[in-house]
Design an enzyme around this catalytic site. Structure first.
Site, mmCIF file in Angstrom:
data_model
loop_
_atom_site.group_PDB
_atom_site.id
_atom_site.type_symbol
_atom_site.label_atom_id
_atom_site.label_comp_id
_atom_site.label_asym_id
_atom_site.label_seq_id
_atom_site.Cartn_x
_atom_site.Cartn_y
_atom_site.Cartn_z
ATOM 1 N N SER A 336 0.841 -1.198 0.000
ATOM 2 C CA SER A 336 0.000 0.000 0.000
ATOM 3 C C SER A 336 0.873 1.244 0.000
ATOM 4 O O SER A 336 1.081 1.878 1.028
ATOM 5 C CB SER A 336 -0.930 -0.026 1.211
ATOM 6 O OG SER A 336 -1.713 -1.187 1.194
ATOM 7 N N THR A 337 1.359 1.568 -1.164
ATOM 8 C CA THR A 337 2.352 2.622 -1.337
ATOM 9 C C THR A 337 2.069 3.320 -2.652
ATOM 10 O O THR A 337 1.555 2.710 -3.579
ATOM 11 C CB THR A 337 3.769 2.001 -1.383
ATOM 12 O OG1 THR A 337 3.933 1.123 -0.278
ATOM 13 C CG2 THR A 337 4.853 3.052 -1.364
ATOM 14 N N THR A 338 2.408 4.603 -2.752
ATOM 15 C CA THR A 338 2.263 5.291 -4.031
ATOM 16 C C THR A 338 3.475 6.179 -4.255
ATOM 17 O O THR A 338 4.208 6.505 -3.316
ATOM 18 C CB THR A 338 0.944 6.084 -4.092
ATOM 19 O OG1 THR A 338 0.700 6.492 -5.444
ATOM 20 C CG2 THR A 338 0.966 7.297 -3.173
#
EC number: 3.4.19.13
Length: 518
Positions: A336-338
């Site tokens: 869960s990373t951007t």
């Protein structure tokens, strides 16, 4: 595009990229654009990043100075042990495969995002902070329409996003989780941004908002007012390494992702990749072995040593090829990373990766901000949960990266994807520089990932590819039927040989690009 391009932003959502573009057109620089973009992402990509999380900004200025802003999450100063806090598992359904994560108030580490964005703005920004919040405020108040990737992440994380009434107000206002095509609003978050622009980060770390946080956590968390007040952004020198006559800048220890990418490139530099046609069994075999050796090196040399001052020289200075493979750790299927990459017309480059983990399920009352679950992330806690040293920066696989050619930014990129971050970045760098693919093709090309004696491959045109691969360590191969976010989301910008700028958002994670024009 009409007019001359004066900058480019690549990001995980069209409105994230648009926010950065607006700052460039307002006269801001790449760092203003990156900050505005990540604030916007906290609205339109809120299941991936949050002011309740943390991240890293790698900056290369037009004056040829480089900085790594480490604003990742920090462990509390007192470790009460897992049984003393609100800390529990939640199972998520990845379309038939279930995986357990740990959330709750006891999973929250001290967030660094707010402190980091203000620190970067003070040192490198040009526009007032009140201008940088404008796109995010507009998206939060006026609403935004969920796209396909929002739909996927919201559906996947629904058990976490809807743990509390505060989360249900935003993610499921009518009782069901919002889906693609529906509109989402977060007016409370707009109010928070305006307060931050007015009062600065002290409001978050030492002021009224701190009181709201601590009151809502009660005795269920290890966090205290001192933990929040003592949080400091670390401005580090980036890790520098050579690859094919170019300088690689990336995230240094105590984070692990950057040094592992540098290690893998160091291994690949021993090979003439023209003898390994891209997509061939020989090339896939070579890259798989490099990934396996990198994982082995992490276990043998990095885990437990990332806070040692001389770890870079020791790790990158010797030949580790004879080391034995051990058993790898857990694989986070989501990551869960951007990521946001920016180039401006002055020669500034920004590479910013941020994350909220899966989120703890706990929202700061009245703000729309979900706090992180970094103390419940298995890959960030390799010694086991609640074995962390008190008051220490957590390690991370996030690896914002810039490649320089004669000290000028040539390629700016980064990725989400947990343990696949480093393999995704490694492959895009090699696709673009070694195989000379245009950036869009370099990002879009099929990828592989080796972990725990398991090789995952995206669809390829090579018939019977798995039958052509030979491993002597028991590695099992899985050929996916389509490209997938599992293999990361590389959003990158670059300068071409003609001197123009180009950008690519990874379609695996609904990436987007926006260009600023004169």
């Amino acid at each position: 595009m009409a007019g001359k391009t004066t900058g480019v932003v690549a990001a995980g959502h069209a409105q994230t990229a648009e926010a950065g573009k607006c700052m460039l057109e307002e006269g801001g620089n790449a760092f203003d654009a990156a900050i505005a973009s990540v604030l916007a992402a906290c609205v339109v990509e809120s299941s991936l990043t949050s002011l309740g999380g943390g991240g890293f900004l790698l900056a290369q200025t037009a004056a040829k100075k480089s900085y790594l802003f480490d604003f990742f999450c920090q462990t509390p100063q007192v470790n009460p042990g897992e049984k003393a806090v609100d800390f529990y598992p939640v199972a998520l359904n990845f379309g038939g495969a279930w995986q357990t994560f740990h959330i709750g108030k006891g999973a929250i580490a001290v967030p660094g995002m707010v402190a980091g964005l203000f620190a970067a703005h003070r040192k490198l920004g040009q526009l007032p902070f009140k201008v940088l919040i404008e796109p995010a405020v507009a998206y939060a108040r006026q609403g935004f329409t969920l796209n396909r990737f929002n739909d996927f992440t919201n559906g996947l994380l629904e058990p976490i996003l809807t743990q509390q009434e505060e989360g249900r107000k935003f993610y499921a206002p009518q009782g069901k989780i919002l889906r693609q095509g529906e509109k989402a609003y977060l007016p409370q978050f707009a109010d928070v941004l305006e307060q931050l622009a007015r009062h600065g980060p002290d409001w978050f770390y030492r002021g009224e908002l701190t009181e709201w946080v601590l009151e809502s956590l009660g005795e269920a968390s290890a966090l205290t007012a001192k933990d929040w007040a003592d949080y400091q952004v670390e401005i580090r020198l980036p890790l520098r390494a050579q690859y094919r006559q170019r300088q690689l800048l990336t995230n240094p220890p105590p984070s692990a992702g950057g040094i592992l990418i540098a290690f893998a490139l160091q291994l690949l530099e021993k090979y003439d990749l023209s003898q390994y046609p891209l997509g061939s069994a020989a090339q896939i075999q070579l890259f798989s072995q490099v990934m396996a050796l990198s994982n082995q090196a992490r276990r043998q040399y990095l885990d437990g040593n990332l806070h040692c001052g001389d770890i870079e020289a020791k790790f990158l200075g010797g030949d580790r090829l004879a080391s034995e493979l051990g058993q790898s750790k857990f694989i986070n299927k989501l990551g869960s990373t951007t990521h946001i990459s920016v180039l401006d017309g002055e020669g500034n480059a920004a590479s910013l990766t941020s994350s909220n983990g899966e989120g703890s399920g706990h929202f700061i009352p009245g703000t729309g901000i979900m706090l992180n679950n970094m103390l419940g992330e298995e890959d960030l806690n390799p010694q086991g949960f609640y074995q962390w040293p008190p008051g220490q920066r957590l390690s991370s696989m996030m690896a914002p990266t810039i490649l320089l050619d004669q000290e000028q930014p040539r390629l700016v990129l980064g990725s989400g994807g947990s343990n696949r971050i480093r393999s995704a970045i490694l492959q895009v760098v090699c696709h673009h520089l070694d195989y000379q693919l245009p950036l869009a093709e370099a990002v879009g090309r099929e990828r592989i990932h080796w972990e725990a004696h398991k090789l995952d491959l995206e669809p390829t045109s090579v018939a019977d590819i798995l039958a052509q691969l030979r491993f002597d360590d028991g590695t099992q191969g899985t050929l996916w039927t389509e490209q997938n976010m599992f293999f990361g989301g590389v959003h990158g910008v670059a300068t071409t040989t003609a001197g123009t700028m180009e950008g690519v958002g990874d379609p695996r994670r609904s990436g987007a690009v926006a260009y600023s024009l004169e």
